[in-house]
Design an enzyme around this catalytic site. Structure first.
Site, PDB file in Angstrom:
ATOM      1  N   LYS A   1       5.493  -9.933  -7.822  1.00 25.87           N
ATOM      2  CA  LYS A   1       6.662  -9.882  -8.712  1.00 25.87           C
ATOM      3  C   LYS A   1       6.832 -11.221  -9.430  1.00 25.87           C
ATOM      4  CE  LYS A   1       9.007  -6.447  -5.874  1.00 25.87           C
ATOM      5  NZ  LYS A   1       9.886  -6.200  -4.745  1.00 25.87           N
TER       6      LYS A   1
ATOM      7  N   GLN B   1      14.505  -8.858  -0.818  1.00 21.50           N
ATOM      8  CA  GLN B   1      13.341  -8.073  -0.405  1.00 21.50           C
ATOM      9  C   GLN B   1      13.644  -7.325   0.886  1.00 21.50           C
ATOM     10  OE1 GLN B   1      10.647  -7.622  -2.255  1.00 21.50           O
ATOM     11  NE2 GLN B   1       9.420  -6.507  -0.774  1.00 21.50           N
TER      12      GLN B   1
ATOM     13  N   ASP C   1      17.650  -4.217  -8.659  1.00 15.85           N
ATOM     14  CA  ASP C   1      17.021  -3.181  -7.824  1.00 15.85           C
ATOM     15  C   ASP C   1      17.801  -1.862  -7.909  1.00 15.85           C
ATOM     16  OD1 ASP C   1      14.663  -3.719  -6.450  1.00 15.85           O
ATOM     17  OD2 ASP C   1      15.667  -4.970  -4.951  1.00 15.85           O
TER      18      ASP C   1
HETATM   19  N1  LIG Z   1      14.392  -5.088  -2.620  1.00 14.18           N
HETATM   20  C1  LIG Z   1      13.206  -4.454  -2.663  1.00 14.18           C
HETATM   21  N2  LIG Z   1      12.798  -3.931  -3.838  1.00 14.18           N
HETATM   22  C2  LIG Z   1      11.605  -3.273  -3.915  1.00 14.18           C
HETATM   23  O1  LIG Z   1      11.218  -2.776  -4.998  1.00 14.18           O
HETATM   24  C3  LIG Z   1      10.787  -3.180  -2.738  1.00 14.18           C
HETATM   25  C4  LIG Z   1      11.263  -3.757  -1.556  1.00 14.18           C
HETATM   26  N3  LIG Z   1      12.478  -4.375  -1.550  1.00 14.18           N
HETATM   27  N4  LIG Z   1      10.544  -3.702  -0.419  1.00 14.18           N
HETATM   28  C5  LIG Z   1       9.227  -3.114  -0.389  1.00 14.18           C
HETATM   29  C6  LIG Z   1       9.010  -2.071  -1.456  1.00 14.18           C
HETATM   30  C7  LIG Z   1       7.563  -1.843  -1.787  1.00 14.18           C
HETATM   31  N5  LIG Z   1       7.427  -2.179  -3.188  1.00 14.18           N
HETATM   32  C8  LIG Z   1       6.232  -2.216  -3.896  1.00 14.18           C
HETATM   33  C9  LIG Z   1       6.109  -2.880  -5.094  1.00 14.18           C
HETATM   34  C10 LIG Z   1       4.886  -2.974  -5.731  1.00 14.18           C
HETATM   35  C11 LIG Z   1       3.753  -2.386  -5.194  1.00 14.18           C
HETATM   36  C12 LIG Z   1       2.437  -2.548  -5.891  1.00 14.18           C
HETATM   37  O2  LIG Z   1       2.334  -3.238  -6.875  1.00 14.18           O
HETATM   38  N6  LIG Z   1       1.363  -1.921  -5.393  1.00 14.18           N
HETATM   39  C13 LIG Z   1       0.034  -2.023  -5.950  1.00 14.18           C
HETATM   40  C14 LIG Z   1      -0.938  -2.591  -4.925  1.00 14.18           C
HETATM   41  C15 LIG Z   1      -0.538  -3.913  -4.353  1.00 14.18           C
HETATM   42  C16 LIG Z   1      -1.515  -4.421  -3.292  1.00 14.18           C
HETATM   43  O3  LIG Z   1      -2.702  -4.548  -3.613  1.00 14.18           O
HETATM   44  O4  LIG Z   1      -1.081  -4.637  -2.145  1.00 14.18           O
HETATM   45  C17 LIG Z   1      -0.468  -0.653  -6.369  1.00 14.18           C
HETATM   46  O5  LIG Z   1       0.014   0.356  -5.817  1.00 14.18           O
HETATM   47  O6  LIG Z   1      -1.346  -0.596  -7.225  1.00 14.18           O
HETATM   48  C18 LIG Z   1       3.861  -1.695  -4.008  1.00 14.18           C
HETATM   49  C19 LIG Z   1       5.086  -1.594  -3.370  1.00 14.18           C
HETATM   50  C20 LIG Z   1       8.628  -2.609  -3.666  1.00 14.18           C
HETATM   51  N7  LIG Z   1       9.556  -2.554  -2.727  1.00 14.18           N
END
Ligand SMILES: Nc1nc(=O)c2c([nH]1)NC[C@@H]1CN(c3ccc(C(=O)N[C@@H](CCC(=O)O)C(=O)O)cc3)C=[N+]21
Ligand SMILES: NC(=O)C1=CN([C@@H]2O[C@H](COP(=O)(O)OP(=O)(O)OC[C@H]3O[C@@H](n4cnc5c(N)ncnc54)[C@H](OP(=O)(O)O)[C@@H]3O)[C@@H](O)[C@H]2O)C=CC1
Length: 366
Positions: A126, A170, A193
């Site tokens: 992020k 987070q 969020d």
């Molecule tokens: N306050 C809060 N807001 C959130 O938005 C939040 C959170 N807490 N806690 C955890 C979850 C999970 N989450 C993700 C964000 C990006 C990917 C992402 O970019 N994933 C990539 C892969 C990343 C990698 O390689 O590990 C993809 O799917 O292509 C995944 C999961 C947001 N979350």
């Protein structure tokens, strides 16, 4: 009838605002990587101002059969990564325009408690994305065993800081911290969020508008709209009912006039329910839960699940797998998101979009 007029007007507004309109021709599916495995790139529909997101796509979902994959793979693949990149470049452009005209940049503050490896990766991604878009970012890291007051103090500082337009705590937080109490303190105007109970409540209530729509659900809907999927009147199934994904996704789908069923851990015979769905959005956190035979032929599948699977042959010792048994589903569905490269990058793009919206609102910049 009234509703259709309202949608048409909203759509017109997009054109007036200089957004590109989708047309059947422009909605062409481009084969990017290789001819047998098309990746969908649709024209930009992104709306950086909140009300436009409610506009449904008036064009139906029909993809030229020439662009369907050959052999046994039927589904076209929705490329979340390049869609997110396209959105991010629009955001970067807007940030630059803002800096040039009022000398201010949007700012995002992140509070991270503890050292969960997955949280660290997401937060790093992020912050990197903020840098690329010209958004200022700052972070407070607190130890696993910190006191609730320390989190609340960090939050209050960011609430009062006028250079901060978005605050993200987070999740998940360590067990001893009261998540609800912490989210209650977060300034409504900075809740990028969309997890504050007032934003969530307004999302649920007819005739009310939240200041922010939660990022992952917003990213899912954006992918559907950009892929030319008409949501109105469709049967949608959401698997999962968490505060951060499942629940707001089902609310958002209802806002777009889908008929929504929600599946959770206590649902009996989930496959019978998903079998009837035109659109399946899954956020259970269970790898390979949704088998090919859970899906109606031609269904549209959005896989939010991001599940690490141990794999010593991979760089970090694990690989990511969705909730959907991808190799089976791709033969039954008409459209599908991959993991990684589907919803994940869109979540980050929507976070930046919400932060930009917030800064625009704070400075009354249009
Ligand atoms: N306050 C809060 N807001 C959130 O938005 C939040 C959170 N807490 N806690 C955890 C979850 C999970 N989450 C993700 C964000 C990006 C990917 C992402 O970019 N994933 C990539 C892969 C990343 C990698 O390689 O590990 C993809 O799917 O292509 C995944 C999961 C947001 N979350
Ligand atoms: N790509 C992205 O941007 C994001 C990805 N994620 C991923 O999405 C997934 C879900 O995350 P999150 O919502 O936070 O998870 P939670 O654990 O908070 O919620 C999971 C939900 O799924 C339900 N569920 C669990 N097991 C089953 C099952 N076997 N059958 C049906 N329903 C089930 C639970 O039901 P019940 O309520 O009854 O317990 C719960 O409602 C995870 O893999 C996460 O990593 C999350 C956020 C963003």
């Amino acid at each position: 009838m009234m509703l259709r007029v309202a949608v048409a007007l909203a759509w017109q507004k997009k054109r007036v605002g200089g957004m590109r309109m989708p047309s059947t021709a422009a909605r062409a599916v481009h084969a990017l990587k290789d001819e047998n495995c098309p990746i969908l790139i649709s024209p930009s529909l992104v709306s950086l101002d909140l009300p436009d997101i409610w506009a449904s796509n008036p064009t139906p979902h029909d993809f030229p059969s020439a662009h369907k994959c050959s052999n046994e793979q039927n589904a076209a693949i929705i490329d979340g990564k390049s869609t997110a990149e396209e959105i991010m470049s629009r955001i970067a452009f807007e940030v630059k325009r803002m800096k040039e005209s009022i000398g201010k940049a949007p700012g995002l503050a992140v509070i991270m408690v503890g050292q969960r490896r997955d949280s660290q990766t997401y937060v790093r991604n992020k912050i990197k994305a903020c840098g690329e878009a010209g958004i200022m970012s700052m972070m407070t890291e607190l130890p696993d065993n910190c006191k609730e007051d320390e989190v609340l103090n960090a939050l209050s500082r960011f609430n009062e800081d006028p250079s901060v337009h978005g605050i993200l705590v987070q999740l998940p937080l360590p067990q001893h911290l009261d998540e609800a109490k912490i989210l209650d303190v977060l300034s409504l105007e900075k809740d990028v969020d969309g997890f504050h109970p007032l934003n969530m409540g307004n999302l649920a209530l007819r005739g009310r508008e939240p200041l922010f729509i939660p990022c992952t659900p917003k990213g899912c809907i954006e992918l559907l709209i950009r892929s030319g999927v008409e949501i109105m009147g469709k049967r949608a199934v959401v698997i999962g009912r968490s505060n951060i994904v499942g629940l707001p996704t089902s609310l958002l789908l209802q806002r777009h006039h889908a008929t929504v069923s929600i599946i959770h851990a206590f649902t009996k015979n989930p496959e019978q329910i998903t079998c009837e769905a035109d659109i399946v959005i899954t956020a259970a956190g269970v790898p390979n839960l949704v088998r090919g035979n859970w899906l109606k032929p031609g269904a549209i599948v959005i896989d939010v699940g991001t599940n690490p699977i141990e794999d010593p042959s991979c760089e970090h010792g694990y690989r990511l797998r969705g909730d959907v048994f991808y190799e089976e589903a791709v033969r039954v569905a008409s459209l599908i998101t991959p993991v990684p490269g589907g919803v994940g990058p869109m979540t980050i793009a929507m976070l930046l979009s919400n932060t930009l919206d917030s800064a625009k609102r704070a400075y009354d910049f249009t």
